[in-house]
Design an enzyme around this catalytic site. Sequence first.
Site, mmCIF file in Angstrom:
data_model
loop_
_atom_site.group_PDB
_atom_site.id
_atom_site.type_symbol
_atom_site.label_atom_id
_atom_site.label_comp_id
_atom_site.label_asym_id
_atom_site.label_seq_id
_atom_site.Cartn_x
_atom_site.Cartn_y
_atom_site.Cartn_z
ATOM 1 N N GLN A 84 0.838 -1.202 0.000
ATOM 2 C CA GLN A 84 0.000 0.000 0.000
ATOM 3 C C GLN A 84 0.872 1.251 0.000
ATOM 4 O OE1 GLN A 84 -2.562 1.468 3.295
ATOM 5 N NE2 GLN A 84 -4.237 1.394 1.820
ATOM 6 N N TYR A 111 -5.966 11.004 3.710
ATOM 7 C CA TYR A 111 -4.524 11.188 3.480
ATOM 8 C C TYR A 111 -4.300 11.982 2.196
ATOM 9 C CZ TYR A 111 -3.892 7.901 7.311
ATOM 10 O OH TYR A 111 -3.915 7.303 8.541
ATOM 11 N N ARG A 129 -10.373 -6.192 10.594
ATOM 12 C CA ARG A 129 -10.198 -6.544 12.013
ATOM 13 C C ARG A 129 -10.493 -8.010 12.303
ATOM 14 N NH1 ARG A 129 -14.021 -1.876 13.767
ATOM 15 N NH2 ARG A 129 -14.840 -2.473 11.721
ATOM 16 N N CYS A 162 -14.652 -10.817 15.808
ATOM 17 C CA CYS A 162 -14.244 -9.438 16.090
ATOM 18 C C CYS A 162 -15.460 -8.712 16.649
ATOM 19 C CB CYS A 162 -13.781 -8.763 14.798
ATOM 20 S SG CYS A 162 -13.690 -6.963 14.930
ATOM 21 N N CYS A 190 -7.136 -2.273 18.648
ATOM 22 C CA CYS A 190 -6.470 -2.077 17.352
ATOM 23 C C CYS A 190 -6.334 -0.601 17.032
ATOM 24 C CB CYS A 190 -7.164 -2.883 16.274
ATOM 25 S SG CYS A 190 -8.939 -2.607 16.120
ATOM 26 N N CYS A 215 -5.227 -7.082 19.569
ATOM 27 C CA CYS A 215 -6.681 -7.256 19.471
ATOM 28 C C CYS A 215 -7.210 -7.587 20.853
ATOM 29 C CB CYS A 215 -7.017 -8.381 18.493
ATOM 30 S SG CYS A 215 -8.751 -8.857 18.573
ATOM 31 N N ALA A 234 -11.116 -13.131 31.921
ATOM 32 C CA ALA A 234 -9.733 -13.449 32.303
ATOM 33 C C ALA A 234 -9.598 -14.933 32.590
ATOM 34 C CB ALA A 234 -9.315 -12.621 33.512
HETATM 35 C C1 LIG Z 1 -21.871 -2.741 32.135
HETATM 36 C C2 LIG Z 1 -20.450 -3.018 31.790
HETATM 37 C C3 LIG Z 1 -20.007 -2.707 30.526
HETATM 38 C C4 LIG Z 1 -18.688 -2.940 30.188
HETATM 39 N N1 LIG Z 1 -18.311 -2.663 28.923
HETATM 40 C C5 LIG Z 1 -17.046 -2.895 28.553
HETATM 41 C C6 LIG Z 1 -16.624 -2.620 27.240
HETATM 42 O O1 LIG Z 1 -17.394 -2.179 26.391
HETATM 43 N N2 LIG Z 1 -15.330 -2.849 26.918
HETATM 44 C C7 LIG Z 1 -14.455 -3.340 27.836
HETATM 45 O O2 LIG Z 1 -13.302 -3.531 27.492
HETATM 46 N N3 LIG Z 1 -14.819 -3.610 29.089
HETATM 47 C C8 LIG Z 1 -16.088 -3.396 29.474
HETATM 48 N N4 LIG Z 1 -16.475 -3.671 30.752
HETATM 49 C C9 LIG Z 1 -15.457 -4.151 31.706
HETATM 50 C C10 LIG Z 1 -15.184 -5.645 31.505
HETATM 51 O O3 LIG Z 1 -16.406 -6.339 31.473
HETATM 52 C C11 LIG Z 1 -14.295 -6.140 32.633
HETATM 53 O O4 LIG Z 1 -13.101 -5.406 32.638
HETATM 54 C C12 LIG Z 1 -13.996 -7.621 32.458
HETATM 55 O O5 LIG Z 1 -15.181 -8.379 32.458
HETATM 56 C C13 LIG Z 1 -13.076 -8.113 33.567
HETATM 57 O O6 LIG Z 1 -12.923 -9.475 33.394
HETATM 58 P P1 LIG Z 1 -12.466 -10.412 34.584
HETATM 59 O O7 LIG Z 1 -12.517 -11.802 34.090
HETATM 60 O O8 LIG Z 1 -11.189 -9.920 35.147
HETATM 61 O O9 LIG Z 1 -13.540 -10.197 35.720
HETATM 62 P P2 LIG Z 1 -15.178 -10.459 35.746
HETATM 63 O O10 LIG Z 1 -15.687 -10.211 34.407
HETATM 64 O O11 LIG Z 1 -15.618 -9.675 36.868
HETATM 65 O O12 LIG Z 1 -15.211 -11.993 36.034
HETATM 66 C C14 LIG Z 1 -14.866 -12.523 37.283
HETATM 67 C C15 LIG Z 1 -15.640 -13.805 37.520
HETATM 68 O O13 LIG Z 1 -15.188 -14.386 38.722
HETATM 69 C C16 LIG Z 1 -16.319 -14.881 39.453
HETATM 70 N N5 LIG Z 1 -15.932 -14.973 40.856
HETATM 71 C C17 LIG Z 1 -15.834 -13.971 41.753
HETATM 72 N N6 LIG Z 1 -15.371 -14.454 42.912
HETATM 73 C C18 LIG Z 1 -15.184 -15.773 42.752
HETATM 74 C C19 LIG Z 1 -14.703 -16.814 43.580
HETATM 75 N N7 LIG Z 1 -14.309 -16.562 44.801
HETATM 76 N N8 LIG Z 1 -14.626 -18.042 43.063
HETATM 77 C C20 LIG Z 1 -15.024 -18.302 41.796
HETATM 78 N N9 LIG Z 1 -15.480 -17.357 40.975
HETATM 79 C C21 LIG Z 1 -15.543 -16.117 41.442
HETATM 80 C C22 LIG Z 1 -17.383 -13.860 39.151
HETATM 81 O O14 LIG Z 1 -18.655 -14.393 39.396
HETATM 82 C C23 LIG Z 1 -17.120 -13.569 37.668
HETATM 83 O O15 LIG Z 1 -17.825 -14.478 36.842
HETATM 84 C C24 LIG Z 1 -17.784 -3.462 31.141
HETATM 85 C C25 LIG Z 1 -18.239 -3.785 32.419
HETATM 86 C C26 LIG Z 1 -19.560 -3.574 32.748
HETATM 87 C C27 LIG Z 1 -20.039 -3.922 34.113
HETATM 88 C C1 LIG Z 2 -5.449 -1.070 13.286
HETATM 89 C C2 LIG Z 2 -5.916 -0.580 11.965
HETATM 90 C C3 LIG Z 2 -5.017 0.025 11.110
HETATM 91 C C4 LIG Z 2 -5.443 0.466 9.856
HETATM 92 N N1 LIG Z 2 -4.520 0.959 8.988
HETATM 93 C C5 LIG Z 2 -4.874 1.196 7.709
HETATM 94 C C6 LIG Z 2 -3.888 1.453 6.732
HETATM 95 O O1 LIG Z 2 -2.687 1.379 6.996
HETATM 96 N N2 LIG Z 2 -4.312 1.745 5.481
HETATM 97 C C7 LIG Z 2 -5.627 1.734 5.134
HETATM 98 O O2 LIG Z 2 -5.950 2.003 3.990
HETATM 99 N N3 LIG Z 2 -6.573 1.425 6.040
HETATM 100 C C8 LIG Z 2 -6.236 1.130 7.307
HETATM 101 N N4 LIG Z 2 -7.182 0.713 8.200
HETATM 102 C C9 LIG Z 2 -8.585 0.509 7.756
HETATM 103 C C10 LIG Z 2 -8.783 -0.954 7.330
HETATM 104 O O3 LIG Z 2 -8.077 -1.248 6.159
HETATM 105 C C11 LIG Z 2 -10.261 -1.273 7.080
HETATM 106 O O4 LIG Z 2 -10.719 -0.452 6.051
HETATM 107 C C12 LIG Z 2 -11.115 -1.074 8.312
HETATM 108 O O5 LIG Z 2 -10.553 -1.775 9.393
HETATM 109 C C13 LIG Z 2 -12.559 -1.538 8.108
HETATM 110 O O6 LIG Z 2 -12.585 -2.886 7.762
HETATM 111 P P1 LIG Z 2 -13.052 -4.028 8.825
HETATM 112 O O7 LIG Z 2 -14.413 -3.626 9.309
HETATM 113 O O8 LIG Z 2 -13.076 -5.280 8.023
HETATM 114 O O9 LIG Z 2 -12.063 -4.020 9.911
HETATM 115 C C14 LIG Z 2 -6.788 0.307 9.470
HETATM 116 C C15 LIG Z 2 -7.694 -0.286 10.350
HETATM 117 C C16 LIG Z 2 -7.267 -0.755 11.574
HETATM 118 C C17 LIG Z 2 -8.233 -1.452 12.474
HETATM 119 S S1 SF4 Z 3 -9.602 -4.910 19.055
HETATM 120 FE FE1 SF4 Z 3 -9.985 -6.900 18.092
HETATM 121 S S2 SF4 Z 3 -12.126 -7.283 18.561
HETATM 122 FE FE2 SF4 Z 3 -11.829 -5.095 18.884
HETATM 123 S S3 SF4 Z 3 -12.282 -4.186 16.887
HETATM 124 FE FE3 SF4 Z 3 -10.104 -4.487 16.925
HETATM 125 S S4 SF4 Z 3 -9.872 -6.460 15.933
HETATM 126 FE FE4 SF4 Z 3 -12.022 -6.355 16.513
#
Ligand SMILES: Cc1cc2nc3c(=O)[nH]c(=O)nc-3n(C[C@H](O)[C@H](O)[C@H](O)COP(=O)(O)OP(=O)(O)OC[C@H]3O[C@@H](n4cnc5c(N)ncnc54)[C@H](O)[C@@H]3O)c2cc1C
Ligand SMILES: Cc1cc2nc3c(=O)[nH]c(=O)nc-3n(C[C@H](O)[C@H](O)[C@H](O)COP(=O)(O)O)c2cc1C
Ligand code: SF4
Length: 660
Positions: free
Chosen positions: A108, A178, A325, A348, A355, A368, A399
């Site tokens: 590219q 660009y 992605r 994804c 990303c 990712c 986790a």
């Molecule tokens: C409403 C909401 C929206 C979110 N949206 C996003 C988002 O869009 N993007 C993002 O990146 N993150 C998001 N998060 C955060 C994300 O969900 C957490 O960071 C992630 O789930 C953490 O994962 P974990 O496995 O560490 O913990 P958890 O998800 O909390 O999992 C822990 C597990 O351990 C279990 N557990 C607890 N104690 C014990 C025990 N003593 N023994 C056995 N099991 C136990 C629990 O029941 C639970 O199932 C969101 C969180 C919430 C609440």
């Molecule tokens: C991490 C990342 C880097 C990207 N870099 C470029 C790039 O170098 N050149 C480009 O034309 N598009 C770039 N894009 C756009 C992608 O080529 C693509 O158009 C976009 O991710 C939407 O497609 P998807 O829904 O299949 O991911 C990038 C996208 C991502 C997620």
């Molecule tokens: S971080 Fe991974 S799951 Fe999230 S949009 Fe990018 S490729 Fe998809």
Amino acid sequence: MGSDKGKAKPSLWEPVRLGGLLLRNRTVMPAMGTGYASVGGEVTPRLTAYLRTRAEGGVGLIITEVMAVHPLGKGFASELGIYDDSFLPGLSELARAVKGAGAAVAAQLHHAGRETFPQVIGDQPVAPSPIPSRAMGQMPRALTREEIGELVSRYADAGRRAREAGFDAVEIHGAHGYLVNQFLSPYSNRRDDEYGGDASGRFRFAREVVRAVKEGAGRDFPVIFRFSASEDVKGGYDLDYLLPLLPLLVQDGVDAFHVSRGVYDSPGNPTCPGLHHPEGINVEHAARVKEAVGVPVIVVGKLHDTRLAEEVVASGHADMVAFGRQHLADPHFLAKAMEGRHEDIRPCLSCNQGCIERLMFEFRSVTCTVNPDCGNEWRLVRGTRGRKGPFLVLGAGPAGLQAAITLREGGAEVRVVEREDEPGGQLRAASRPPHKEPYRRWVDWAVRRLEGLGVRVEAGRSSWRDALPEEDWEGVVAACGSEPVIPSLPGVELSHNLEAREVLLEHVRPGKRVLVVGAGLVGMETADYLLARGHEVTVVEEAETPPVSPLTSHGYYLHRRLRDEARLLLGARVIKVTASGAVIRRVGCVEEEVEADSVVWAVGSVPRREPLQAAAELGLKAESAGDAVEPRRLLEAVHEGAAAARALLYPEEAEEEGRG
Ligand SMILES: Cc1cc2nc3c(=O)[nH]c(=O)nc-3n(C[C@H](O)[C@H](O)[C@H](O)COP(=O)(O)OP(=O)(O)OC[C@H]3O[C@@H](n4cnc5c(N)ncnc54)[C@H](O)[C@@H]3O)c2cc1C
Ligand SMILES: Cc1cc2nc3c(=O)[nH]c(=O)nc-3n(C[C@H](O)[C@H](O)[C@H](O)COP(=O)(O)O)c2cc1C
Ligand code: SF4
């Protein structure tokens, strides 16, 4: 059906011609900048291994990430270079690796124009006109006509180098705001010389670039032209503006078009469509382009599911489909799809966190959220050398699920004990707000993956302590997440105080008027969830600026929703809950009562560290991961889950691998 007899529909899986190049199927991995190249722009073993892995997954054509045709055209420090012959050995190595794995490979060719920083290029950015983009805010200087001529010849040199290095084709990056796109657009090109003035003047640069590349690389060398069919920004162009001019590029030598969308300033980043964007966001545009140009058309944009892509190709809306992605989330998804194993594909999420937003806002190399191996392909330790267990995983949130998968994939015995009745942890609540369903899909995938590896989550084990002495564990992963906090304030004991996760899981039902406390991600999404169910919502947040950035794709969506449909009070703190709502104190110590039937708390959480301590007290080797370390995001949970597992499996290599 009968009328289609004898007229075979094209299939995603069948070969296709791109100029003189025959591709093994109609799937494409589009360019994605990674940050894996060296700061000097050279190919690294990391980049090569990452791309080779994708080629092994079955894709027809890989288009490399951006490659700078001129040092002043670099968009970020570690952007690949193709502006000097010294890059040839590395580029040849990369092309060999991809082709060796069966895919064709295109380079590219890129110049960032105004979308870069002086710190990256050591000079003022250049552009058609001295207009900064809102996103970058860097004032560029206008290129002189002589400089434009010199730049065009740099594209020719880059085309020649791509061919010499063994690439099968090049793609001219004319999209995403660009330099080439800047020339095309009235949004960024206000020149009144022959490179501006009207649409055909603004097209001149692109046409000269195409001709130059053909000249440099040879007329028979396939050239793809990538462009944004719509800029999605006020003052920008749309497809009606471009469509009559695209055939001119075919005359100049373009062999295929690649239909993308958006520029840096487009709100909500439609270039990398987020959770709220529709699937196949560019398919209609591609279909119109295809009718106009008479050469193959590639479509991109949230086409993660190959079954949808198959429909797009079969219906003739596009000739090839690019999966960006999805290639990061699961490099083998195409091979799985070809075998009909759709449920084995790690989806994804369109979250953008690991990303593009990591690259653009955190200035870190790409990975990712759901694929902890993405970007680590070059140093993965796999196979039979690992410890055999048995290992105990406490907690089946992301986790714990990922830790168990990695342990099992490493060949060890694993048991997973979960306190709740279902696996998924917070993702069960996180997948409830509008557009968040993909998070549930990840849980389903992880549970299936584990079951496929012969492990069933032992759910509903509230007596988790009993599990610790049950076996002679070789190690324990404590992944018990975090506990939501509700601050101790007057009135929090009243029954209309609710907690966000409980609301989302429908364990409790709020009244009509809801006050959500906290405008972090959980608070905003809970507000969105409640709005979708017809509640009247006010959100209070003590910070002056919202914790969720409106620049991210999902943040943009949430801010727009709250702005349009709720009341968001920033710089406001709840000091008391009353029978009819809550008293808040705003900046300047003004107190006011907000009437509400329910008060929903979303003000953060604290890690559950007790299980880790309990394991350590028994003298067990224990690792912690995810929110149990510190409440953060899914990305950290998944990546730390994998890292914890590797630390237990391969204690010797763990340090070398760079945990976390
Ligand atoms: C409403 C909401 C929206 C979110 N949206 C996003 C988002 O869009 N993007 C993002 O990146 N993150 C998001 N998060 C955060 C994300 O969900 C957490 O960071 C992630 O789930 C953490 O994962 P974990 O496995 O560490 O913990 P958890 O998800 O909390 O999992 C822990 C597990 O351990 C279990 N557990 C607890 N104690 C014990 C025990 N003593 N023994 C056995 N099991 C136990 C629990 O029941 C639970 O199932 C969101 C969180 C919430 C609440
Ligand atoms: C991490 C990342 C880097 C990207 N870099 C470029 C790039 O170098 N050149 C480009 O034309 N598009 C770039 N894009 C756009 C992608 O080529 C693509 O158009 C976009 O991710 C939407 O497609 P998807 O829904 O299949 O991911 C990038 C996208 C991502 C997620
Ligand atoms: S971080 Fe991974 S799951 Fe999230 S949009 Fe990018 S490729 Fe998809």
